[in-house]
Design an enzyme around this catalytic site. Sequence first.
Site, PDB file in Angstrom:
ATOM      1  N   ARG A  51      -1.826   1.550  -2.209  1.00  0.00           N
ATOM      2  CA  ARG A  51      -2.956   2.478  -2.309  1.00  0.00           C
ATOM      3  C   ARG A  51      -2.922   3.269  -3.608  1.00  0.00           C
ATOM      4  O   ARG A  51      -3.714   4.181  -3.804  1.00  0.00           O
ATOM      5  CB  ARG A  51      -2.948   3.449  -1.134  1.00  0.00           C
ATOM      6  CG  ARG A  51      -1.679   4.244  -1.041  1.00  0.00           C
ATOM      7  CD  ARG A  51      -1.696   5.176   0.110  1.00  0.00           C
ATOM      8  NE  ARG A  51      -0.371   5.730   0.344  1.00  0.00           N
ATOM      9  CZ  ARG A  51      -0.105   6.582   1.306  1.00  0.00           C
ATOM     10  NH1 ARG A  51      -1.063   6.966   2.110  1.00  0.00           N
ATOM     11  NH2 ARG A  51       1.112   7.040   1.479  1.00  0.00           N
ATOM     12  N   LYS A  90      -2.959   7.928  -6.795  1.00  0.00           N
ATOM     13  CA  LYS A  90      -2.615   7.619  -5.409  1.00  0.00           C
ATOM     14  C   LYS A  90      -3.816   7.878  -4.507  1.00  0.00           C
ATOM     15  O   LYS A  90      -4.407   8.957  -4.549  1.00  0.00           O
ATOM     16  CB  LYS A  90      -1.426   8.479  -4.971  1.00  0.00           C
ATOM     17  CG  LYS A  90      -0.795   8.050  -3.657  1.00  0.00           C
ATOM     18  CD  LYS A  90       0.546   8.758  -3.463  1.00  0.00           C
ATOM     19  CE  LYS A  90       1.238   8.278  -2.206  1.00  0.00           C
ATOM     20  NZ  LYS A  90       2.571   8.908  -2.046  1.00  0.00           N
ATOM     21  N   ASP A 101      12.475   1.085  -1.628  1.00  0.00           N
ATOM     22  CA  ASP A 101      11.235   1.107  -2.412  1.00  0.00           C
ATOM     23  C   ASP A 101      10.803   2.528  -2.748  1.00  0.00           C
ATOM     24  O   ASP A 101       9.842   2.714  -3.504  1.00  0.00           O
ATOM     25  CB  ASP A 101      10.106   0.368  -1.680  1.00  0.00           C
ATOM     26  CG  ASP A 101       9.832   0.940  -0.299  1.00  0.00           C
ATOM     27  OD1 ASP A 101      10.729   0.860   0.552  1.00  0.00           O
ATOM     28  OD2 ASP A 101       8.730   1.472  -0.072  1.00  0.00           O
ATOM     29  N   ASN A 102      11.508   3.523  -2.215  1.00  0.00           N
ATOM     30  CA  ASN A 102      11.236   4.921  -2.553  1.00  0.00           C
ATOM     31  C   ASN A 102      12.329   5.520  -3.433  1.00  0.00           C
ATOM     32  O   ASN A 102      12.430   6.738  -3.546  1.00  0.00           O
ATOM     33  CB  ASN A 102      11.098   5.764  -1.275  1.00  0.00           C
ATOM     34  CG  ASN A 102       9.856   5.422  -0.486  1.00  0.00           C
ATOM     35  OD1 ASN A 102       8.876   4.933  -1.040  1.00  0.00           O
ATOM     36  ND2 ASN A 102       9.886   5.665   0.806  1.00  0.00           N
TER      37      ASN A 102
END
Length: 489
Positions: free
Chosen positions: A91, A111, A250-251
């Site tokens: 997103r 975002k 992934d963060n």
Amino acid sequence: MSVWEGVNFTHRFSELPSAFFTYVTPQLLDNTRWVVWNGEFAQQFGLPAAENEELLNVFAGQKEFAPFAPLAMKYAGHQFGVYNPDLGDGRGLLLAEMQHQDGTWFDIHLKGAGLTPYSRMGDGRAVLRSTIREYLCSEAMAGLGIPTTRALGMMDSDTPVYREKTEYGALLIRVAETHIRFGHFEHFFYTNQLAEQKLLADKVIEWHFPECSEAEKPYAAMFESIVEKTAEMIAYWQAYGFAHGVMNTDNMSILGQTFDYGPFGFLDDYDPNYICNHSDYQGRYAFEQQPRIALWNLSALAHSLSPLVQREDLEAALGKFEVRLSQKFSELMRAKLGLHTKVDEDGRLFEAMFELLNQNKADYTRFFRELSNLDVKSPQAVIDLFIDREAASAWVDLYLARCELEVDECGERVSAQTRCEKMRRTNPKYILRNYLAQIAIDKAEEGDFSEVNRLAELLKRPYDEQPEFDDYTKLPPEWGKKMEISCSS
């Protein structure tokens, strides 16, 4: 004069092969408008201090702008310990890079920009409440001096977004030195795209770790730098009582900067088992687990780098994580306690302090701030924070006796005033408690953004007294204690 005059742009990630990303056109929101523009930060890039329509139209994707080439990055990652190959910017879009006044290049990321090839079952939107939380927390962390991504501004709209209830779409302009995550390397490793992985490593060294290019083993040096920066970030989290809530690979930023604010929380009562994520049923990402999980994530990254770095070099770098974490955490805690001379017994003083805080569930931030005021307040102000005042009094006596051993560079005893003045620059008076964020969100959802803007300004200077904001130091009401936040955003 153009608002863009004097602003330098580039877009190095867009020069990589198509395996790294997909170009995506932002999907417009209805009636987009500014909620907050971070003017002070914007000026550091040559942008105006005040928001305007031109900035709105360009950043919201309503007007084409030559330097921007919106793209969605492809990556993978381990989520709650399970590998997921189907991740990517679902997103958010990387628009371009913009040069800071110090010469550093920062990514500009939008975002909430709509569907991408990596949206999976999502709609590509970000709702107002989660956007407010990310804006406020990234700026609060910057104010505290904790490594973090930043926010240039946020917008709301009239576009309905459907979650547990109907909400409205919002946009966040996230700014970061990089959006490259551990998961980028994992994606290329698990799909056996080793040439692309090597190219990614080469670019990471070129863009972010140029000193590693001179090392005998550049990729090993790169990984060691990532380990060190991650350890330092975690030390800050633990010292300041920050729980991230969703430490998936992934963060995790390769630069050790706090990334992707979702169900985060700052400690209220000191509770090492604090879980801020409503979906974390097993407590994998509980506050006290964060150092262990960071090392787990680094181990996952190490595994994905095995085609580039020998096993013994990966293990050697991982072995430095706990050492650097301990060093940095000790350094930060000494500063919070005003102790700059190292004494062997300090470890026991620290342990007794954490035990006292835990047993009494005393407020973590207020405790350190009251310690910082012992030059102008009685020790009783600290003791009164605890249920067991006798134990608290005994610890305060030990602490004050320890402070008597502090000497400056000339061998002179450090006065309480000097010690406490330094401590007040280390121990914040104000933090973004979840209940404060929720009050701001509730008002914003009724169309009143005054509280969002007030918090944003307050949290830029968390160490200053700002007596007009004393109400924001209040402990949370019952409904606001240990709030668990949903990942729904």
